[in-house]
Design an enzyme around this catalytic site. Structure first.
Site, PDB file in Angstrom:
ATOM      1  N   ARG A 106       0.797  -1.208  -0.020  1.00  0.00           N
ATOM      2  CA  ARG A 106       0.099  -0.035  -0.080  1.00  0.00           C
ATOM      3  C   ARG A 106       0.872   1.074  -0.018  1.00  0.00           C
ATOM      4  NH1 ARG A 106      -2.887  -3.738   1.943  1.00  0.00           N
ATOM      5  NH2 ARG A 106      -0.870  -4.472   2.690  1.00  0.00           N
ATOM      6  N   THR A 107       1.749   1.333   0.870  1.00  0.00           N
ATOM      7  CA  THR A 107       2.394   2.685   1.109  1.00  0.00           C
ATOM      8  C   THR A 107       3.303   2.979  -0.164  1.00  0.00           C
ATOM      9  OG1 THR A 107       2.573   2.084   3.310  1.00  0.00           O
ATOM     10  CG2 THR A 107       4.087   4.069   2.540  1.00  0.00           C
ATOM     11  N   LYS A 148      26.039  -4.462  -2.306  1.00  0.00           N
ATOM     12  CA  LYS A 148      27.671  -4.493  -2.642  1.00  0.00           C
ATOM     13  C   LYS A 148      28.009  -3.810  -1.221  1.00  0.00           C
ATOM     14  CE  LYS A 148      27.466  -3.735  -7.595  1.00  0.00           C
ATOM     15  NZ  LYS A 148      27.774  -2.619  -8.713  1.00  0.00           N
TER      16      LYS A 148
HETATM   17  C1  NCD Z   1       2.104  -1.091   8.176  1.00  0.00           C
HETATM   18  C2  NCD Z   1       3.521  -1.101   8.221  1.00  0.00           C
HETATM   19  O1  NCD Z   1       4.503  -1.344   7.109  1.00  0.00           O
HETATM   20  O2  NCD Z   1       3.928  -0.482   9.178  1.00  0.00           O
HETATM   21  N1  NCD Z   1       1.678  -1.417   6.894  1.00  0.00           N
HETATM   22  C3  NCD Z   1       1.353  -0.204   6.022  1.00  0.00           C
HETATM   23  O3  NCD Z   1       2.232   0.615   6.035  1.00  0.00           O
HETATM   24  N2  NCD Z   1       0.012   0.064   5.618  1.00  0.00           N
HETATM   25  C4  NCD Z   1       1.579  -2.111   9.051  1.00  0.00           C
HETATM   26  C5  NCD Z   1       2.150  -3.608   9.057  1.00  0.00           C
HETATM   27  O4  NCD Z   1       3.086  -3.948   8.198  1.00  0.00           O
HETATM   28  O5  NCD Z   1       1.424  -4.577   9.792  1.00  0.00           O
END
Ligand code: NCD
Length: 304
Positions: free
Chosen positions: A53-54, A82
């Site tokens: 998602r991010t 490397k």
């Molecule tokens: C979260 C993260 O990466 O901290 N995911 C996200 O960015 N939506 C939550 C998770 O990984 O559990």
């Protein structure tokens, strides 16, 4: 130059400005309107840890605003294998782009990156540290789904120790005047810096080990994944995996109008039957990452 490293760096007014701007971005995020606000600009998304998602919502946000994206997802094909240092990677990438979105397994990595970057750095998660842009989209979701951003009871459930999303979100919610209940397995409690902050703000609710204890007094149930990858000992993980489950039975004991959020990915924390219930807001929450990140990018890169 404005970096986005921690929610501590943002006032309530600045956060509201991001959310307001995100509202104006929704139609563009949905593809119903177009924009060339960031045409000719380049965003670097460098992800040293897994993400769906991010990373994709940042990329979509930049593309929807007419900009371009470079970067990597995983270090296998980069010079990191490397032995290149984070400092050198940042020095170089910041010469190629107008902002750098960084996800890294080490807490403090994003802050460190600001020392070597010639462009704004956006923290997309630094180990068990913070995840400020997730917090902005969580706040946006809370505001659009409940119509307000203060006077709510939020129960955070799950891995509060290693979960960076709840570290950032708890601090921000307290700033806005919301009460936070903390529900975690033993050993996975919220770090003391965050708990002390909540207590000093007068916003710490109940801290306990069972969602049943808080459910009747919960406007927002914020479930989180047990962060398996951060456990030094997998035996400890096995002890707590699957301990909490958000299911229709639990929700039936919550008040009218309660909503369920989760930063995702979920593993087993929310049963699939919940997905069709009106309380379930985690997929709309994931979509909200696009308009909110568009707003942030327009402010950080657009300089407006
Ligand atoms: C979260 C993260 O990466 O901290 N995911 C996200 O960015 N939506 C939550 C998770 O990984 O559990």
């Amino acid at each position: 130059m404005r970096h986005v490293i921690s929610v501590h760096d943002f006032s309530v007014e600045e956060i509201v400005e991001v959310l307001d701007r995100a509202e104006d971005m929704v139609r563009i995020a949905q593809g119903q309107a177009t924009s060339d606000l960031l045409r000719g600009r380049v965003l670097a998304c460098i992800f040293f840890e897994p993400s769906t998602r991010t990373r994709l919502s940042f990329e979509t946000a930049m593309n929807r605003l007419g900009g371009g994206v470079i970067g990597f997802a995983g270090t296998e094909a980069t010079s990191v294998v490397k032995g290149e240092t984070l400092a050198d990677t940042i020095r170089m990438v910041s010469g190629y782009a107008d902002a750098v979105v960084l996800r890294h397994p080490r807490e403090g990595a994003a802050k460190l990156a600001t020392e070597f970057s010639s462009v704004p750095v956006i923290n997309a998660g630094d180990g068990a540290g913070q995840h400020p842009t997730q917090t902005m989209l969580d706040l946006f979701t809370i505001r659009t789904e409940t119509g307000r951003l203060e006077g709510l009871n939020i129960s955070m459930v799950g891995d509060l120790r290693y979960g960076r999303t709840v570290h950032s979100l708890a601090i921000a919610l307290a700033k806005f005047g919301n009460t936070i209940n903390l529900v975690s397995p033993e050993g996975l409690e919220m770090p003391s810096e965050v708990t002390s902050y909540l207590r000093n703000m007068g916003m710490l609710g109940v801290a306990c080990h069972s969602p049943e204890e808080v459910i009747s007094n919960t406007d927002i149930l914020y479930a989180t994944r047990i962060q398996k990858e951060r456990f030094p000992d997998l035996v400890e993980y096995e002890k707590v995996a699957g301990l909490y489950r958000v299911d229709p039975d639990l929700l039936s004991r919550g008040p009218e109008g309660m909503i369920v959020m989760h930063p995702l990915p979920r593993v087993n924390e929310i049963t699939p039957e919940v997905d069709a219930m009106p309380q379930a807001k985690y997929f709309v929450q994931a979509f909200n990452g696009v308009p909110v990140r568009m707003a942030l990018l327009s402010m950080v890169i657009g300089g407006k």
